[in-house]
Design a protein around this motif. Sequence first.
Motif, short mmCIF file in Angstrom:
data_model
loop_
_atom_site.label_atom_id
_atom_site.label_comp_id
_atom_site.label_asym_id
_atom_site.label_seq_id
_atom_site.Cartn_x
_atom_site.Cartn_y
_atom_site.Cartn_z
N GLU A 291 -12.92 -62.75 30.37
CA GLU A 291 -14.00 -63.33 31.17
C GLU A 291 -13.48 -64.49 32.02
OE1 GLU A 291 -17.31 -62.39 31.52
OE2 GLU A 291 -16.54 -60.61 30.49
N ILE A 292 -12.60 -65.30 31.44
CA ILE A 292 -12.07 -66.45 32.18
C ILE A 292 -11.21 -65.99 33.35
CG2 ILE A 292 -10.50 -68.42 32.04
CD1 ILE A 292 -11.48 -68.82 29.15
N VAL A 293 -10.33 -65.05 33.10
CA VAL A 293 -9.42 -64.58 34.16
C VAL A 293 -10.21 -64.00 35.33
CG1 VAL A 293 -7.62 -62.90 34.71
CG2 VAL A 293 -7.48 -64.21 32.59
N VAL A 294 -11.27 -63.28 35.04
CA VAL A 294 -12.10 -62.69 36.10
C VAL A 294 -12.86 -63.78 36.86
CG1 VAL A 294 -14.13 -61.26 36.53
CG2 VAL A 294 -12.34 -60.44 35.00
N ALA A 295 -13.21 -64.88 36.19
CA ALA A 295 -14.08 -65.89 36.78
C ALA A 295 -13.37 -66.82 37.75
CB ALA A 295 -14.74 -66.71 35.67
#
Length: 312
Positions: A291-295
């Motif tokens: 989720e962090i990498v996509v955000a």
Amino acid sequence: MTLVQLEYIIAVDTYRSFVAAAEKCFVTQPTLSMQIQKLEESLGVRVFDRSRQPVVPTEIGVEIIKQARVIITESRKVNEIVQAKKGELEGELRIGVIPTVAPYLLPRVLGSFMEKFPKIQLQIWEHTTEKILHELKVGLLDCGILSTPVHDASLVERPLFYEPFVAYVAAKSKLFDKKEVTSEDILGDKLWLLNEGHCMRGQVLNICQRKRSLEPEGTFEYNTGSVETLKRMVDINSGSTILPELSIVDFDEDQLHRVRYFRSPEPAREVSIVTTHNFLKKMAIDALEKEIVVAVPKRFRSKKKKDVVGFD
């Protein structure tokens, strides 16, 4: 020897108090003390030196508690095996995040994460790097999100992204008319810094370290406690500061007019998820990582054209 007894000695080691450990374990203090005494009698050694306050482990107690942590962690993995088989993500996930990351990253991540995984109960604390590392080691946190490397062989770092730093300059600053800045430019201006204890302070100093010793004293005399305060100091007073790029996302037009990017390779910080080697909640932490990498912006995912700055 029982798992409950091992959990009790871990709790006493973590909180360095029989009373506090009993509260955290939801038992009375006499019950906890009696179980620890039974464990010590069965082993034939003292785990804790009760003559000292706060209570501390004995020399052999340190080794026993270290092994107890491994045993308890491994025992809890049984439930994770069952969850993985069912394809379910549930339970608590305890996360420590440094204050210069939390307010700019978490709002981008938490909404979608909680929507996708409603059975996970997130518990999040903003702590300094030092406190996060300590609480990871004693089991109070499942993972930390912080700037790395931390140079600790007992921990595992999983880089998430590389966030550039930018300069934020006052309208009266001599840097205001520049399109791009360098570390030498920053060094010659009045610089607002975070207080001691914040890893970003060390990173900012390291950005300018090469020529810092050549400048007159007083260049780094201004200190404050938060990134938001740094911005306000520049807005209201003079000089400049260095900010992580995620912190300028919500800037208005006037504030963006004061932002100056560094000449390539731009200084950046590595932000990682940090765990112990023998960590729990693997599926949940893996999901959080995705989720962090996509955000974050795509260009943050690569080191290309960046100079990753340490803080030691």
